[in-house]
Design an enzyme around this catalytic site. Sequence first.
Site, PDB file in Angstrom:
ATOM      1  N   HIS A   1       0.808  -1.217   0.000  1.00 53.99           N
ATOM      2  CA  HIS A   1       0.000   0.000   0.000  1.00 53.99           C
ATOM      3  C   HIS A   1       0.846   1.274   0.000  1.00 53.99           C
ATOM      4  CE1 HIS A   1       0.544  -0.150   4.477  1.00 53.99           C
ATOM      5  NE2 HIS A   1       0.439   1.161   4.379  1.00 53.99           N
TER       6      HIS A   1
ATOM      7  N   ASP B   1       0.272  -7.618   1.515  1.00 54.89           N
ATOM      8  CA  ASP B   1       0.660  -6.206   1.653  1.00 54.89           C
ATOM      9  C   ASP B   1       2.171  -6.040   1.655  1.00 54.89           C
ATOM     10  OD1 ASP B   1       0.172  -3.477   1.794  1.00 54.89           O
ATOM     11  OD2 ASP B   1       0.329  -3.449   3.976  1.00 54.89           O
TER      12      ASP B   1
ATOM     13  N   SER C   1       4.711   2.740   7.873  1.00 51.06           N
ATOM     14  CA  SER C   1       4.397   1.616   6.994  1.00 51.06           C
ATOM     15  C   SER C   1       5.612   1.202   6.179  1.00 51.06           C
ATOM     16  CB  SER C   1       3.271   1.998   6.021  1.00 51.06           C
ATOM     17  OG  SER C   1       2.047   2.060   6.651  1.00 51.06           O
TER      18      SER C   1
ATOM     19  N   GLY D   1      -6.412 -26.293  -0.930  1.00 49.26           N
ATOM     20  CA  GLY D   1      -7.625 -26.622  -1.671  1.00 49.26           C
ATOM     21  C   GLY D   1      -8.811 -26.918  -0.777  1.00 49.26           C
ATOM     22  N   VAL D   2      -8.934 -26.174   0.344  1.00 50.01           N
ATOM     23  CA  VAL D   2     -10.103 -26.336   1.209  1.00 50.01           C
ATOM     24  C   VAL D   2     -10.648 -24.958   1.581  1.00 50.01           C
ATOM     25  CG1 VAL D   2      -9.370 -28.533   2.218  1.00 50.01           C
ATOM     26  CG2 VAL D   2      -8.695 -26.380   3.324  1.00 50.01           C
TER      27      VAL D   2
END
Length: 515
Positions: free
Chosen positions: A124, A154, A256, A312-313
């Site tokens: 960001h 991020d 940040s 894959g769940v």
Amino acid sequence: MKRIGLIVLAAFIGGAAAIGGYKLLEPKNSDLSFADEQNVRFASNPKISSAGAVDFVEAAASVSPAVVHIRTSYSGGSQKSASPTDLFEDFFGGGGRRSQRAPRAASGSGVILTPDGYIVTNNHVVDNADKIEVVLSDRRKVSATVIGKDPNTDLALIKVDATNLPVVRMGNSDNVQIGEWVLAVGFPLDLQTTVTAGIVSAKARSIGILARDQQQEVTPEEYEEYQRTGKVPAGAASNSIESYIQTDAAINPGNSGGALINANGELIGINAAIASQTGMNVGYGFAIPVNLAKKILDDFRKYGAVKRGYVGVTFTALDADNSERLKVKDISGLYVTGVVPKSGAEAAGIQQGDIIKKVDGAIIYDSPDLQEKIGRLSPGDKVQLTVLRASGDTRNFNVTLKGDDMLNVSKPVLAKATGASIDKLGASFAPAPAQLKTKYGVKTGVVVTGVQPGKLFDYYEIPKGTLITSVNGKPISTAKDVELALPSSKNGTASISGIGPEGKFTFTFPKNIDN
């Protein structure tokens, strides 16, 4: 005497030959991962306990030169601001990322990883920027280019054209302990390099910020299924990974992308967000664990993008409430609500109704525990999941992770919901902190973090900081809950209840609002 001179000469020649030979055979930096390059660079540096001493002078001095100030500029026509001045959408206040007009300029921080100019920061901080300028510790200004960025974590990797830069030593975020002293280093409030101290107050913390921008509308039928089974609709699912290190070290807008280091001067996290009702530090800061960042950054340098592996769940984290709803006894672990066809999970034999208890032997309490560990792996890697079956049996499954292209599964196209949406409300939300819920005697709720002029919340004069407790009579705890509850309105109207400056309130509005 002559003999001693010959011995010294021979030793000198041998040493020079060894160094020359190493230089000839020394691998190029680009052939090494960031972690391997660090091991070579700091091989001769002894390590001490990460708890360190209360004196942080040495740690601060070793890291500060390698933390840089990042300045970004944006075109006036951009519709989505990625400004880091609000420190990734200050948790409960201070502007918000969804501003209608991008800032002309903004600033953040970054951490130098290599002497030739690779720098890690937040996505960001640099997202949508037209120009990125880096101010080095010696006050030089250099332009930077984006090597890779990932909104799901991020993280971003940028590169400047410079040499012999100071670098930060990477630590091991798995070894971080609650209560351990840490330092936050960055450029808050456009000040020069600033160092603040605090402790690690929590690990594997999810605050729902990254998932917010990835939500889509769902149908009322899908919402009812979510309420009944806990299965998150495909359109509301998110690939974001939030497993933050939480600290009370003072972090403010501009931090940040800066460094979170231990008392030994090692990088353990990348500062990314704060929890604050004012937009300034009055609460807690959150940093991305460096062990997760290592994999993402290596992918950026090799491929320019993240090569992410998937189990894959779909799942829901168990707690007392979810366990009661799902009629299971366990109150920890991840309840499997669905298995993706042709995925590694299906091939291994994992089934709907299984409860994931461990990953590679590490206990799973909540979703961040699994997501961070899987986020460090790539397609083709294997992971062992320990699963509790509905029958009461515990079994281990070896799952081979697959990537987006390997899954080859088309997500179902969701019918467009006809009810109101968060976008039409003109508001953004974040989970309410425990102290606020305690204050008002409620068990659930979200806080309004931003209000857009001219939209519904602005029309009803609902200010930032308002606690929203239910939507269409349904309790809500996250922005996802708000989005899922909105289409369930009846009789052509929707209702929102909460607690504001003047006390409790409920207002209703047409389901098919246009603004």
